[in-house]
Motif scaffolding. Structure first.
Motif, mmCIF file in Angstrom:
data_model
loop_
_atom_site.group_PDB
_atom_site.id
_atom_site.type_symbol
_atom_site.label_atom_id
_atom_site.label_comp_id
_atom_site.label_asym_id
_atom_site.label_seq_id
_atom_site.Cartn_x
_atom_site.Cartn_y
_atom_site.Cartn_z
ATOM 1 N N VAL A 1 36.601 -15.024 -7.554
ATOM 2 C CA VAL A 1 36.524 -15.008 -9.022
ATOM 3 C C VAL A 1 37.656 -14.140 -9.580
ATOM 4 O O VAL A 1 37.771 -12.954 -9.253
ATOM 5 N N ARG B 1 40.794 -13.743 -15.060
ATOM 6 C CA ARG B 1 40.953 -14.775 -16.093
ATOM 7 C C ARG B 1 39.680 -15.609 -16.234
ATOM 8 O O ARG B 1 39.257 -15.932 -17.352
ATOM 9 N N GLU B 2 39.057 -15.953 -15.094
ATOM 10 C CA GLU B 2 37.815 -16.728 -15.140
ATOM 11 C C GLU B 2 36.713 -15.948 -15.854
ATOM 12 O O GLU B 2 35.935 -16.514 -16.635
ATOM 13 N N LYS B 3 36.643 -14.651 -15.601
ATOM 14 C CA LYS B 3 35.626 -13.822 -16.257
ATOM 15 C C LYS B 3 35.843 -13.786 -17.763
ATOM 16 O O LYS B 3 34.892 -13.919 -18.547
ATOM 17 N N ILE C 1 29.915 -18.492 -14.437
ATOM 18 C CA ILE C 1 30.986 -18.475 -13.429
ATOM 19 C C ILE C 1 30.495 -19.095 -12.124
ATOM 20 O O ILE C 1 31.186 -19.917 -11.497
ATOM 21 N N ARG D 1 37.483 -15.972 -19.666
ATOM 22 C CA ARG D 1 37.241 -17.293 -20.268
ATOM 23 C C ARG D 1 35.748 -17.561 -20.420
ATOM 24 O O ARG D 1 35.298 -18.072 -21.454
ATOM 25 N N LYS E 1 30.440 -22.936 -12.087
ATOM 26 C CA LYS E 1 31.723 -23.598 -11.833
ATOM 27 C C LYS E 1 32.055 -23.593 -10.346
ATOM 28 O O LYS E 1 32.566 -24.574 -9.800
ATOM 29 N N LYS E 2 31.762 -22.477 -9.690
ATOM 30 C CA LYS E 2 32.014 -22.390 -8.251
ATOM 31 C C LYS E 2 31.127 -23.361 -7.480
ATOM 32 O O LYS E 2 31.566 -23.994 -6.507
#
Length: 754
Positions: free
Chosen positions: A365, A368-370, A273, A372, A276-277
């Motif tokens: 965050v 949904r990001e977690k 995660i 995925r 991506k950030k």
């Protein structure tokens, strides 16, 4: 019935042929055995195989690391090899038949001159006939995987008037040795992985006139050359962690000392995660992302996240102070620094424009990001996952792994570029010699801006899975001791200054889990070593390294891995180079390599040597020459290969034309005082008559300069080495860097201000 008879006849013929080969052609038997081994438990990598001549007399000179070395050597020669083995080894009962079968030549005891003369005559006769001989000059199997002392050169073995090719061979191993001999008994060392990785580096022919020390140095250099480039199945640090996390998702590699624990799966999700950030941030053209955090599991996930984003973490040395640290970061072109408001408040720093706060990143965050990230990690195959996470860096070990800033003990900090190959080479060497087991645990007390902290307490756990317990502040002695006791820490790394503080807070039972304690960064004082031995029964193992060398170069290991941590050889030495690392000492003026026990500039050749200094090609050229890194240290190497540091080239004063070492003067005063802690620091300042004069800064109230000067005279030190009583200066505390080293720049400034 007819076919049964034919089959029986074929089988009988095969048995007869096999027996004939076994008894008449031992070297063929060895080749068959090696072929079987190479297709089952041994992975053999040969470099320079064309250097073995196909005809004419040959003398192979090799190091000796395991009982299967004879098989490996025979496998690289197209002709039968006669091995010369020490009498003590031949008398080892379990292997007598093997040595008899191979027809080895017995090397007698040196105290038997007649037997030795017969040995020389037989060896010369074999070479006159054009045979191939192999000598193991160490006289036995290495007890710790490193090179031992070479007992002799090869000149006495060679027949007069015959051109003999002397071929140096270095046998190296990545993981384990299978079988060795210790105290007359056969010992099995379980390999870490199968097949066991061996490599043979065969050098060009050398002069038969080389001394034993020079031969040892050449074979050491071959070891370094063999491991300069990528090794089989090598992957970057972050890839190694991802592959391990997929195999062991519920294991825990990184802990916080306060009890927080993050499973490998959770750590990988966090890092994915974060990556991506980080990709969404505008980091400019440098490719670096600054990291400003104390030791904790959040820092570990942040480091991995930066790597998965195909960027390079630049770890900010917050102990240097805000002005110095931020100026160094800006000079390196770092436009984004990841940190936290909570930590910044503890440091007492003001927020800078480059700073991005993790509290804000965490809030952004989404659930949904977690989900995925977790699903992708669960469902994708391991290598495909790595390619998705880090498409540019996932399988490229030549890419830069980290940007670290040197301690700046003698001037402005330099930005050191280290690749994954640099770090891997160093941690693999470290892994080989510490007799690692799955029960090992490390305390993460050294900050990751410190090269030792980064390699041993972040990269090594990522690669090996060794549980590591992070302590936020290395000066929190009670916290470190508590972590050792509660988490059953087995391996502790610290500077002598830090270690001194730890043992003041510790009771013997709290340190009982430890099996190996390694110090570096400054000289280990005998008084501290004695106190630690009395407290724990362990020997402090002294090592040496620097940021530019990833950082570990030498460790003062005992001669046998079976006594590791409880016995140290050659007191006062920083040890021998780790496997795959070559150290030499050269004349400061001519650059020529020096012989044993001759002091000169210490240089290092290996895959651990940095890529260079960022944006400083001139300084890089000054220290990197012909594949060697010049450490700036003055050292000597004894006949056994143990290295002794005399001092930094910058820690000498030229007084009346003579070089006076500051550290030796400090050690002499410490010996007189008989104290464990560092009380004095010596530097130099200008003097109109003699060029320079010594200045001694000291902290204790009970130190009498006149009495110290008189005692130094009583020790019969050279007059130029003895400071004058009026040049002793009392100060409140000695200037130290965050690593515990003396701040030499500040020390010189204090002296110049007198």
């Amino acid at each position: 019935m007819h076919w049964d008879s034919i089959l029986a006849a074929v089988l009988s013929l095969a048995v007869v042929i096999g027996l004939l080969i076994f008894f008449l052609k031992p070297h063929w038997t060895l080749k068959i055995i090696v072929w079987l081994l190479r297709h089952t438990v041994v992975n053999l990598r040969v470099i320079g195989g064309a250097n073995i001549p196909e005809s004419g007399p040959v003398l192979i000179v090799s190091n000796h690391v395991s009982l299967i070395d004879l098989l490996l050597i025979q496998s690289i020669s197209p002709r039968p090899v006669r091995f010369m083995i020490q009498q003590e080894v031949l008398e080892f009962v379990p292997t007598r038949f093997i040595f008899w079968y191979l027809g080895v030549i017995k090397v007698p005891n040196l105290r038997r001159p007649k037997a030795m003369q017969r040995f020389f005559e037989r060896s010369r006769a074999e070479l006159r006939k054009g045979g191939v001989l192999c000598l193991f000059p160490e006289g036995g199997i290495s007890g710790n995987g490193g090179l031992m002392r070479f007992k002799s050169g090869v000149a006495p073995l060679l027949p007069a008037g015959v051109q003999v090719s002397v071929i140096p061979v270095r046998i190296g191993m990545l993981w384990g040795r299978l079988f060795t001999i210790f105290r007359g008994k056969l010992k099995y060392q379980k390999p870490r992985t199968l097949p066991v990785q061996f490599n043979l580096n065969i050098g060009d022919p050398v002069s038969p006139e080389l001394s034993a020390f020079q031969l040892r140095q050449r074979i050491s250099e071959l070891g370094a050359e063999a491991e300069m480039g990528p090794q089989p199945n090598e992957v970057p640090i972050h890839t190694a962690f991802a592959l391990r996390a997929k195999r062991h998702p519920f294991a825990v590699t990184y802990y916080d000392a306060d009890g927080a624990r993050v499973t490998n799966f959770e750590m990988l999700v966090r890092a994915a995660i974060l990556s991506k950030k980080i990709r969404a941030l505008d980091i400019g053209e440098s490719g670096y992302v600054g990291v400003l955090m104390p030791n904790c599991t959040v820092l570990a996930s942040l480091m991995l996240g930066v790597m998965y984003s195909d960027r390079t973490p630049a770890v900010i040395n917050f102990s240097a102070g805000a002005d110095v640290a931020l100026e160094a970061a800006r000079r390196a072109g770092i436009s984004v620094i990841l940190t936290s408001r909570k930590f910044l408040a503890k440091l007492g720093w003001e927020a800078a424009p480059e700073m991005v706060f993790l509290e804000d990143v965490a809030k952004s965050v989404t659930k949904r990001e977690k989900k995925r990230a977790a699903l992708r990690i669960l469902l994708l195959p391991r290598r495909m996952l790595v390619r998705r996470l880090a498409p540019l860096s996932g399988f490229n070990v030549q890419r830069q792994a980290v940007l670290l800033f040197s301690s700046g003990s003698t001037g402005r900090p330099k930005a050191v570029m280290l690749t994954h190959r640099n770090i891997n080479c160093d941690l693999w060497a470290f892994w080989r010699v510490i007799v690692w087991s799955k029960a090992d645990r490390i305390v993460g007390n050294l900050p990751l801006f410190h090269a030792y902290g980064f390699t041993v307490e972040f990269a090594f756990p990522a690669m090996s899975g060794t549980p590591t317990v992070y302590v936020v502040n290395p000066l929190d002695s009670a916290g470190v001791v508590k972590a050792i006791e509660e988490f059953n820490i087995t391996i502790l790394t610290a500077t002598p200054t830090f270690l001194q503080n730890y043992i003041r807070k510790a009771k013997p039972e709290q340190l009982r889990p430890l099996r190996l304690v390694i110090t570096g960064a400054e000289k280990l004082r005998p008084e501290l070593a004695a106190k630690f031995r009395a407290l724990t029964g362990l020997e402090i193992i002294e090592g040496y390294g620097c940021t530019e060398l990833s950082p570990i170069v030498t460790i003062n290991l005992c001669n046998s891995i079976f006594q590791l941590g409880r016995h140290a050889d050659h007191p006062g030495s920083i040890g021998t180079p780790l496997p795959g690392i070559h150290v030499r000492v050269v004349d400061p003026d001519t650059g020529f390599e020096l012989g044993p026990d001759q002091p000169g500039r210490m240089q290092v050749k290996s895959g651990i040597v940095m890529k260079g200094y960022l944006n400083d090609p001139e300084q890089t050229r000054n220290v990197l020459r012909d594949g060697y890194y010049d450490t700036g240290d003055i050292a000597r190497i004894d006949q056994d290969g143990y290295v002794y540091i005399t001092g930094r080239a910058s820690r000498f004063s030229k007084i009346g034309g003579e070089m006076v070492p500051h550290e030796l003067v400090e050690q002499a005063i410490a010996k007189i005082r008989g104290r464990e802690e560092r009380e004095v620091a010596v530097t130099g300042r200008g003097d109109a008559k003699r060029g320079e004069r010594l200045v001694v800064f000291y902290t204790p109230d009970d130190l009498d300069p006149a009495a110290i000067v008189e005692a130094l005279r009583g020790e019969k030190m050279p007059n130029l080495w003895i400071p004058k009583a009026e040049d002793f200066v009392k100060i409140d505390h000695l200037p130290l860097l965050g690593s515990g080293k003396l701040d030499l720049k500040k020390l010189r400034q204090l002296a110049d201000g007198l």
